[in-house]
Design a protein around this motif. Structure first.
Motif, PDB file in Angstrom:
ATOM      1  N   GLN A   3       0.834  -1.202   0.000  1.00  0.00           N
ATOM      2  CA  GLN A   3       0.000   0.000   0.000  1.00  0.00           C
ATOM      3  C   GLN A   3       0.863   1.244   0.000  1.00  0.00           C
ATOM      4  O   GLN A   3       1.948   1.263   0.594  1.00  0.00           O
ATOM      5  CB  GLN A   3      -0.908   0.018   1.228  1.00  0.00           C
ATOM      6  CG  GLN A   3      -2.048  -0.986   1.175  1.00  0.00           C
ATOM      7  CD  GLN A   3      -3.029  -0.787   2.307  1.00  0.00           C
ATOM      8  OE1 GLN A   3      -2.634  -0.514   3.436  1.00  0.00           O
ATOM      9  NE2 GLN A   3      -4.310  -0.906   2.025  1.00  0.00           N
ATOM     10  N   LEU A   4       0.358   2.282  -0.662  1.00  0.00           N
ATOM     11  CA  LEU A   4       0.982   3.597  -0.628  1.00  0.00           C
ATOM     12  C   LEU A   4       0.017   4.536   0.081  1.00  0.00           C
ATOM     13  O   LEU A   4      -1.136   4.658  -0.332  1.00  0.00           O
ATOM     14  CB  LEU A   4       1.266   4.110  -2.034  1.00  0.00           C
ATOM     15  CG  LEU A   4       2.200   3.271  -2.907  1.00  0.00           C
ATOM     16  CD1 LEU A   4       2.363   3.907  -4.282  1.00  0.00           C
ATOM     17  CD2 LEU A   4       3.554   3.108  -2.245  1.00  0.00           C
ATOM     18  N   GLY A  26       4.016  -2.973   3.508  1.00  0.00           N
ATOM     19  CA  GLY A  26       3.720  -4.315   3.013  1.00  0.00           C
ATOM     20  C   GLY A  26       5.003  -5.090   2.781  1.00  0.00           C
ATOM     21  O   GLY A  26       6.081  -4.685   3.214  1.00  0.00           O
ATOM     22  N   ARG A  27       4.878  -6.194   2.089  1.00  0.00           N
ATOM     23  CA  ARG A  27       6.027  -7.051   1.839  1.00  0.00           C
ATOM     24  C   ARG A  27       6.538  -6.847   0.417  1.00  0.00           C
ATOM     25  O   ARG A  27       5.794  -7.014  -0.543  1.00  0.00           O
ATOM     26  CB  ARG A  27       5.649  -8.517   2.043  1.00  0.00           C
ATOM     27  CG  ARG A  27       5.227  -8.836   3.475  1.00  0.00           C
ATOM     28  CD  ARG A  27       4.956 -10.307   3.651  1.00  0.00           C
ATOM     29  NE  ARG A  27       6.181 -11.098   3.494  1.00  0.00           N
ATOM     30  CZ  ARG A  27       6.222 -12.413   3.621  1.00  0.00           C
ATOM     31  NH1 ARG A  27       5.124 -13.084   3.894  1.00  0.00           N
ATOM     32  NH2 ARG A  27       7.349 -13.064   3.457  1.00  0.00           N
ATOM     33  N   LYS A  75      12.924   4.587   5.001  1.00  0.00           N
ATOM     34  CA  LYS A  75      11.521   4.715   5.423  1.00  0.00           C
ATOM     35  C   LYS A  75      10.552   4.356   4.308  1.00  0.00           C
ATOM     36  O   LYS A  75       9.345   4.472   4.485  1.00  0.00           O
ATOM     37  CB  LYS A  75      11.256   6.149   5.884  1.00  0.00           C
ATOM     38  CG  LYS A  75      12.033   6.564   7.115  1.00  0.00           C
ATOM     39  CD  LYS A  75      11.690   7.992   7.533  1.00  0.00           C
ATOM     40  CE  LYS A  75      12.449   8.402   8.780  1.00  0.00           C
ATOM     41  NZ  LYS A  75      12.123   9.792   9.197  1.00  0.00           N
ATOM     42  N   ASN A  76      11.083   3.938   3.150  1.00  0.00           N
ATOM     43  CA  ASN A  76      10.231   3.608   2.000  1.00  0.00           C
ATOM     44  C   ASN A  76       9.262   4.741   1.689  1.00  0.00           C
ATOM     45  O   ASN A  76       8.069   4.508   1.436  1.00  0.00           O
ATOM     46  CB  ASN A  76       9.471   2.299   2.250  1.00  0.00           C
ATOM     47  CG  ASN A  76      10.394   1.121   2.429  1.00  0.00           C
ATOM     48  OD1 ASN A  76      11.345   0.949   1.670  1.00  0.00           O
ATOM     49  ND2 ASN A  76      10.142   0.321   3.445  1.00  0.00           N
ATOM     50  N   THR A  77       9.774   5.949   1.711  1.00  0.00           N
ATOM     51  CA  THR A  77       8.934   7.135   1.595  1.00  0.00           C
ATOM     52  C   THR A  77       9.476   8.066   0.518  1.00  0.00           C
ATOM     53  O   THR A  77      10.701   8.227   0.377  1.00  0.00           O
ATOM     54  CB  THR A  77       8.869   7.878   2.933  1.00  0.00           C
ATOM     55  OG1 THR A  77       8.286   7.001   3.919  1.00  0.00           O
ATOM     56  CG2 THR A  77       8.022   9.133   2.832  1.00  0.00           C
ATOM     57  N   ALA A 106       7.864  -7.102 -10.758  1.00  0.00           N
ATOM     58  CA  ALA A 106       7.575  -5.803 -10.160  1.00  0.00           C
ATOM     59  C   ALA A 106       6.262  -5.300 -10.724  1.00  0.00           C
ATOM     60  O   ALA A 106       5.871  -5.659 -11.848  1.00  0.00           O
ATOM     61  CB  ALA A 106       8.694  -4.813 -10.456  1.00  0.00           C
ATOM     62  N   TYR A 107       5.568  -4.485  -9.963  1.00  0.00           N
ATOM     63  CA  TYR A 107       4.320  -3.912 -10.476  1.00  0.00           C
ATOM     64  C   TYR A 107       4.132  -2.483  -9.970  1.00  0.00           C
ATOM     65  O   TYR A 107       4.782  -2.045  -9.019  1.00  0.00           O
ATOM     66  CB  TYR A 107       3.119  -4.782 -10.108  1.00  0.00           C
ATOM     67  CG  TYR A 107       2.859  -4.963  -8.634  1.00  0.00           C
ATOM     68  CD1 TYR A 107       3.143  -6.186  -8.021  1.00  0.00           C
ATOM     69  CD2 TYR A 107       2.330  -3.954  -7.852  1.00  0.00           C
ATOM     70  CE1 TYR A 107       2.893  -6.379  -6.683  1.00  0.00           C
ATOM     71  CE2 TYR A 107       2.090  -4.133  -6.507  1.00  0.00           C
ATOM     72  CZ  TYR A 107       2.360  -5.358  -5.932  1.00  0.00           C
ATOM     73  OH  TYR A 107       2.128  -5.531  -4.589  1.00  0.00           O
ATOM     74  N   GLU A 108       3.227  -1.780 -10.642  1.00  0.00           N
ATOM     75  CA  GLU A 108       2.923  -0.396 -10.292  1.00  0.00           C
ATOM     76  C   GLU A 108       1.890  -0.349  -9.169  1.00  0.00           C
ATOM     77  O   GLU A 108       0.949  -1.134  -9.149  1.00  0.00           O
ATOM     78  CB  GLU A 108       2.370   0.354 -11.493  1.00  0.00           C
ATOM     79  CG  GLU A 108       3.305   0.466 -12.667  1.00  0.00           C
ATOM     80  CD  GLU A 108       4.461   1.410 -12.385  1.00  0.00           C
ATOM     81  OE1 GLU A 108       5.587   1.096 -12.793  1.00  0.00           O
ATOM     82  OE2 GLU A 108       4.244   2.446 -11.728  1.00  0.00           O
ATOM     83  N   ARG A 109       2.079   0.586  -8.288  1.00  0.00           N
ATOM     84  CA  ARG A 109       1.111   0.839  -7.214  1.00  0.00           C
ATOM     85  C   ARG A 109       0.809   2.326  -7.183  1.00  0.00           C
ATOM     86  O   ARG A 109       1.688   3.155  -7.413  1.00  0.00           O
ATOM     87  CB  ARG A 109       1.662   0.414  -5.852  1.00  0.00           C
ATOM     88  CG  ARG A 109       1.243  -0.950  -5.394  1.00  0.00           C
ATOM     89  CD  ARG A 109      -0.206  -1.007  -5.014  1.00  0.00           C
ATOM     90  NE  ARG A 109      -0.590  -2.325  -4.551  1.00  0.00           N
ATOM     91  CZ  ARG A 109      -1.406  -3.110  -5.226  1.00  0.00           C
ATOM     92  NH1 ARG A 109      -1.893  -2.723  -6.379  1.00  0.00           N
ATOM     93  NH2 ARG A 109      -1.732  -4.273  -4.741  1.00  0.00           N
ATOM     94  N   TRP A 110      -0.455   2.641  -6.888  1.00  0.00           N
ATOM     95  CA  TRP A 110      -0.886   4.028  -6.777  1.00  0.00           C
ATOM     96  C   TRP A 110      -1.412   4.286  -5.377  1.00  0.00           C
ATOM     97  O   TRP A 110      -2.028   3.413  -4.762  1.00  0.00           O
ATOM     98  CB  TRP A 110      -1.994   4.340  -7.781  1.00  0.00           C
ATOM     99  CG  TRP A 110      -1.543   4.346  -9.195  1.00  0.00           C
ATOM    100  CD1 TRP A 110      -1.525   3.299 -10.062  1.00  0.00           C
ATOM    101  CD2 TRP A 110      -1.035   5.471  -9.926  1.00  0.00           C
ATOM    102  NE1 TRP A 110      -1.035   3.696 -11.275  1.00  0.00           N
ATOM    103  CE2 TRP A 110      -0.729   5.030 -11.221  1.00  0.00           C
ATOM    104  CE3 TRP A 110      -0.805   6.812  -9.616  1.00  0.00           C
ATOM    105  CZ2 TRP A 110      -0.198   5.882 -12.203  1.00  0.00           C
ATOM    106  CZ3 TRP A 110      -0.285   7.653 -10.578  1.00  0.00           C
ATOM    107  CH2 TRP A 110       0.010   7.187 -11.862  1.00  0.00           C
TER     108      TRP A 110
END
Length: 120
Positions: A3-4, A26-27, A75-77, A106-110
């Motif tokens: 999740q973003l 998430g993982r 922080k994956n930010t 890999a995939y895109e997340r919004w």
């Protein structure tokens, strides 16, 4: 499930500043490109700024010199510092990330989007 989650939008007067943040949870193995897009009413979604995994950046011409994208890998930010805001910057801002969930995939997340409104 990755999740973003975005934060930092709001209402600001022209000439003001805002800072958007987007944290991935998430993982996953790692995050490749991260970026910010925006969509104003009646317009298509457009790229605002993007940062690669090695910190290379690119910006839309309309925001060059005013916006700065950065990322904190620990922080994956990803952040978007927006200065000298103009009414035409008003839009819903979306975070985007290319998430590596395995060595081969890999995939895109919004993100869900955050409203930025600049008053004149």
């Amino acid at each position: 499930q990755v999740q973003l989650v975005e934060s930092g939008g709001g209402l600001v007067q022209a000439g003001g500043s805002l800072r958007l943040s987007c944290a991935a949870s998430g993982r996953f193995v790692s995050i490749n490109n991260m970026g910010w897009y925006r969509q104003a009413p009646g317009k298509q979604r457009e790229l605002v700024a993007r940062v690669t995994s090695d910190d290379s950046t690119n910006y839309a011409d309309s925001v060059k010199g005013r916006f700065t994208i950065s990322r904190d890998n620990a922080k994956n930010t990803v952040y978007l510092q927006m200065n000298s805001l103009k009414p035409e910057d008003t839009a819903v801002y979306y975070c985007n990330a290319n998430i590596k969930i395995s060595m081969l995939y890999a995939y895109e997340r919004w993100g869900q989007g955050t409203q930025v409104t600049v008053s004149s």
